[in-house]
Design a protein around this motif. Structure first.
Motif, PDB file in Angstrom:
ATOM      1  N   SER A 158     -48.392   5.685   1.322  1.00 35.90           N
ATOM      2  CA  SER A 158     -48.716   4.524   0.470  1.00 35.90           C
ATOM      3  C   SER A 158     -50.015   4.725  -0.301  1.00 35.90           C
ATOM      4  O   SER A 158     -50.096   4.455  -1.507  1.00 35.90           O
ATOM      5  N   LYS A 159     -51.048   5.196   0.399  1.00 30.36           N
ATOM      6  CA  LYS A 159     -52.337   5.414  -0.266  1.00 30.36           C
ATOM      7  C   LYS A 159     -52.209   6.493  -1.346  1.00 30.36           C
ATOM      8  O   LYS A 159     -52.752   6.352  -2.455  1.00 30.36           O
ATOM      9  N   HIS A 162     -50.491   5.128  -4.368  1.00 35.38           N
ATOM     10  CA  HIS A 162     -51.430   4.267  -5.075  1.00 35.38           C
ATOM     11  C   HIS A 162     -52.376   5.103  -5.936  1.00 35.38           C
ATOM     12  O   HIS A 162     -52.676   4.759  -7.094  1.00 35.38           O
ATOM     13  N   GLU A 163     -52.814   6.224  -5.397  1.00 37.48           N
ATOM     14  CA  GLU A 163     -53.707   7.137  -6.121  1.00 37.48           C
ATOM     15  C   GLU A 163     -52.990   7.811  -7.289  1.00 37.48           C
ATOM     16  O   GLU A 163     -53.516   7.894  -8.414  1.00 37.48           O
ATOM     17  N   ASP A 412     -46.316  -3.238  -1.198  1.00 40.45           N
ATOM     18  CA  ASP A 412     -47.271  -4.078  -0.489  1.00 40.45           C
ATOM     19  C   ASP A 412     -46.602  -5.282   0.182  1.00 40.45           C
ATOM     20  O   ASP A 412     -47.277  -6.176   0.689  1.00 40.45           O
ATOM     21  N   ASN A 553     -53.667  -2.530  -0.634  1.00 33.58           N
ATOM     22  CA  ASN A 553     -53.868  -1.087  -0.795  1.00 33.58           C
ATOM     23  C   ASN A 553     -55.308  -0.730  -1.130  1.00 33.58           C
ATOM     24  O   ASN A 553     -55.825   0.293  -0.686  1.00 33.58           O
ATOM     25  N   ASP A 554     -55.990  -1.569  -1.916  1.00 38.52           N
ATOM     26  CA  ASP A 554     -57.385  -1.295  -2.244  1.00 38.52           C
ATOM     27  C   ASP A 554     -58.255  -1.323  -0.998  1.00 38.52           C
ATOM     28  O   ASP A 554     -59.150  -0.488  -0.821  1.00 38.52           O
ATOM     29  N   LEU A 556     -57.199  -0.746   2.051  1.00 39.51           N
ATOM     30  CA  LEU A 556     -56.849   0.433   2.830  1.00 39.51           C
ATOM     31  C   LEU A 556     -57.552   1.678   2.289  1.00 39.51           C
ATOM     32  O   LEU A 556     -58.055   2.507   3.048  1.00 39.51           O
ATOM     33  N   ASP A 557     -57.605   1.796   0.967  1.00 41.14           N
ATOM     34  CA  ASP A 557     -58.285   2.932   0.358  1.00 41.14           C
ATOM     35  C   ASP A 557     -59.761   2.959   0.749  1.00 41.14           C
ATOM     36  O   ASP A 557     -60.313   3.999   1.102  1.00 41.14           O
ATOM     37  N   ASP A 560     -60.131   3.945   4.388  1.00 40.86           N
ATOM     38  CA  ASP A 560     -59.882   5.374   4.584  1.00 40.86           C
ATOM     39  C   ASP A 560     -61.042   6.217   4.058  1.00 40.86           C
ATOM     40  O   ASP A 560     -61.443   7.209   4.669  1.00 40.86           O
TER      41      ASP A 560
END
Length: 566
Positions: A158-159, A162-163, A412, A553-554, A556-557, A560
Motif C-alpha cells: 500500500s505504501k 501510494h509512493e 484506504d 496512507n499519509d 502510515l508513510d 514508516d
C-alpha cells in the motif's frame, strides 16, 4: 471456497519441500446434483477416446482434472494447502507446496482414471490454469525460491503504491498495460521484494533473480527445474504483471524501469495454446505427456464458458470474484474503472482481449463468517441461512478486507458493516455478505455498459458461490438480468483443457466447442422491479463512500519514515 480452516504461520521465509500432513479431498465435480456422467470402466473393443487434462492451481487449493472430448470430467483430485499470514494484510504461499500439491493431484487423479478402465496414453495434452498476480522469485542458478509467494490480495505494498502514484510517468501506466496502479498486480509485489528482501537484492545484483507468476513457477518445476525447466508464461498471465505492453504483448522497457526491476529474468511470453512452447512433464505417472496450454484462471473460465464471441461475459465466484467481457481483437482501455486484459491468445489466431471487473473478496467473505465469526459451520450453509429472511434488514456489509477493487479502486477502505440494530440477526448478516458480491458485480456491469456501449442481457456464472440457488437468485434480482449457470461448473479447468486440446488438434475450430457443457444449464430470472433494484443499489453506494478513508496512507508513510530513521 475451501471447506477446512486455513492454518496460520508467522514465518515469511520459504520452507522446505516437505508438505505437512493435512486433509486432501477427491473433488466431487463441484457438487452438481444430477451427474449422468459418472465414469464407468471402458468396455473391450470400444474405440479409443481422446482426453485432455488440466492443472488448476488456485488460491486455496490445487486440482487436477481429466476431461473427455465432450468436456465431461472423468477423474479429479483436489488438495488444500496452507495459507500464511505473517502480518496483518500479508498473505503468502510456500512455493514448494504449490508444486508438490499439484504433483500429488496429478498422481491421485490419474490413478483414479486408470482404475476406472482408461489408458494414460489417451491423455493427449495437459493445460495449466492458475491464480494470477501471485508473485514468485527464485535463484536462477539453484532453482530455489528466495521468498514465499506473495498472493494477489496481499496489501503490504500500500505504501509503495501510494509512493508510485506520485512518480513521474504514472499517468502513462493504464494506457500502456491496461491496469491501474494498485496493490493487485505482480509489479508492486516484485518491486517490494527487491527493496526489502536481502536474498532478492543479492540475486538481482548477481544477475540470477528469476521472476514468475504461479504458472511460470509450476511450468519451470514440472518440466525439469533448474537444469532443463522452461521459464515461460502466456499473454493472459503476462498482462497481469504491469510489465507487458497490452498492444504488443511484449515486455515494455518503460514499465520495467518504472518499477525498478531492470535485470530481473522474466519468463518468455508464448501463446496460450501451443503444441511445443510448454514442453512435457519431466517425471511422475504422466511423464512425457505434453503441456500444451496455459491460461490465467479467469481467462480459462471465459474459455470454459465458450465465451469466444465479442459481447459474451462470465462471472467466476471464487476467493474473489471476476467478471470478464470479451471485447474482440483490440484492447479497450476503460474509462470507468475496469481492467484491460488478454482473454486468450491461441497460436495461429489473433489475441482476444477482455474488459475485467475484479472483486477482491467474495468466497473469502463467507469463509470469514465461518472461520472468524463462527456464524456457519460449512460454507455451503450460507444460502440456506440467508433464505430465512426476506431481506438484509437494512444491513449493508462492505467487504473491503483488502480495499475495494473494480470499479472503485480505493485502497484506504476496510471491511465495514452498516445498519446494525437490535433487530439484526446472523441471517441478516449472511444475506448482506452475499449481497456485497452481488452489488459489486452490478457496479462492474454498469461500468462495462459505459465502456462497451452495450448492455448485457445474460451473465454466465461459475465458481463456488454459483452452487447456491439462493446466491444466484439474489444476483439476478440485484442486477436485473438473467444468470445462466452450467450443470458442470469446473469451467476454469475445462478452459485450460480446451487450450491444450486445441494445440494438439483434439479440437480444430471454435465451432466444434459450441455444444460443450450446454446440457442441464439453469437460468435465474430477476423477480425484482427496477425501483427496488435502484433503491438497494443506492444504499450500497452510500455504504461504499462511508467505508473509504479508514486507512490514512499519509500517516502510515510518516510512521514508516520515522521507524526507518530509528
Amino acid at each position: 471456497m475451501g471447506s477446512s480452516s486455513s492454518k496460520t504461520r508467522a514465518s515469511s521465509s520459504a520452507s522446505s519441500s516437505t508438505i505437512s500432513s493435512r486433509r486432501s479431498t477427491r473433488s466431487d465435480l463441484n457438487n452438481y446434483s444430477h451427474n449422468p456422467t459418472v465414469p464407468r470402466p471402458r468396455q473391450k473393443n470400444v474405440p479409443r477416446e481422446a482426453f485432455t487434462a488440466a492443472i488448476d492451481q488456485g488460491t486455496t487449493s490445487s486440482r487436477f482434472l481429466i476431461f473427455d472430448s465432450t468436456g465431461t470430467p472423468r477423474a479429479s483430485y483436489q488438495m488444500e494447502f496452507e495459507q500464511l499470514y505473517p502480518h496483518s494484510g500479508w498473505i503468502e504461499h510456500d512455493p514448494y507446496e504449490l508444486v508438490n500439491s499439484v504433483k500429488t493431484c496429478i498422481e491421485r487423479a490419474t490413478e483414479e482414471f486408470v482404475a476406472d478402465g482408461y489408458v494414460v496414453e489417451d491423455i493427449k495434452a495437459i493445460g495449466v490454469t492458475n491464480q494470477r498476480e501471485t508473485t514468485v522469485v527464485w535463484d536462477t542458478e539453484s532453482g530455489k525460491p528466495l521468498y514465499n509467494a506473495i498472493v494477489w490480495p496481499d496489501t503490504r505494498t500500500s505504501k509503495l503504491v501510494h509512493e508510485l502514484r506520485k512518480k513521474e510517468g504514472s499517468e502513462k501506466l493504464r494506457e500502456l498495460c491496461g491496469l491501474p496502479l494498485s496493490t493487485y498486480p505482480s509489479s508492486v509485489k516484485l518491486a517490494w521484494m527487491v527493496r526489502h528482501v536481502p536474498a532478492v537484492q543479492a540475486a538481482l545484483k548477481a544477475g540470477r533473480l528469476s521472476f514468475g507468476t504461479v504458472d511460470s513457477w509450476l511450468l519451470y518445476n514440472l518440466t525439469g527445474g533448474v537444469k532443463v525447466g522452461l521459464h515461460v508464461t502466456d499473454p493472459s498471465n503476462a498482462s497481469r504483471t504491469m510489465f507487458c505492453n497490452i498492444k504488443t504483448l511484449e515486455y515494455d522497457d518503460f514499465l520495467i524501469d518504472f518499477f525498478g526491476v531492470r535485470g530481473v529474468n522474466m519468463p518468455k511470453i508464448v501463446p496460450s495454446s501451443d503444441p511445443d512452447a510448454y514442453g512435457v512433464l519431466s517425471d511422475g505417472i504422466l511423464k512425457g505427456i505434453k503441456i500444451a496450454g496455459c491460461l490465467g484462471d479467469q481467462s480459462a473460465a471465459l474459455v470454459g464458458q465458450c465465451g469466444f464471441t465479442p459481447g459474451m461475459a462470465k462471472n467466476t465466484y471464487g476467493t474473489g470474484c471476476f467478471l470478464l467481457y470479451n471485447t474482440g481483437n483490440e484492447p479497450v482501455v476503460s474509462s470507468n474503472g475496469l481492467l484491460t486484459t488478454v482473454a486468450y491468445s491461441f497460436k495461429g489466431h489473433k489475441p482476444v482481449y477482455a474488459l475485467e471487473g475484479s472483486i477482491a473478496v467474495a468466497g473469502s467473505a463467507i469463509k470469514f463468517l465461518r472461520d472468524n465469526l463462527g456464524l456457519i459451520k460449512h460454507s455451503g450453509e450460507i444460502g440456506e441461512l440467508a433464505s430465512k429472511v426476506k431481506d438484509s434488514g437494512g444491513v449493508v456489509f462492505v467487504t473491503a478486507f483488502s480495499g475495494l477493487f473494480a470499479p472503485y479502486w480505493v485502497d484506504d477502505a476496510r471491511g465495514t458493516i452498516f445498519g446494525i440494530t437490535q433487530y439484526t440477526t446472523k441471517e441478516h448478516i449472511a444475506r448482506a455478505t452475499i449481497e456485497a458480491t452481488c452489488f459489486q458485480t452490478k457496479a462492474i456491469l454498469h461500468a462495462m455498459e459505459k465502456d462497451s456501449g452495450t448492455a448485457l442481457h445474460t451473465l454466465a456464472v461459475d465458481g463456488g458461490m454459483s452452487n447456491s440457488d439462493v446466491c444466484m437468485q439474489l444476483q439476478a434480482d440485484i442486477m436485473g438480468i438473467d444468470v445462466d449457470r452450467p450443470q458442470m461448473r469446473e469451467t476454469t479447468a475445462l478452459g485450460a483443457a480446451i487450450a491444450a486440446g486445441f494445440a494438439v488438434n483434439v479440437w480444430q475450430e471454435f465451432d466444434e466447442l459450441k455444444n460443450i457443457n450446454r446440457e442441464g444449464r439453469k437460468t435465474f430470472t430477476p423477480s425484482t422491479t427496477e425501483e427496488q433494484r435502484s433503491g438497494l443499489f443506492s444504499l450500497w453506494e452510500k455504504a461504499v463512500k462511508k467505508a473509504q478513508g479508514w486507512v490514512d496512507n499519509d500517516a502510515l508513510d510518516a510512521a514508516d519514515d520515522e521507524e526507518d530513521e530509528r
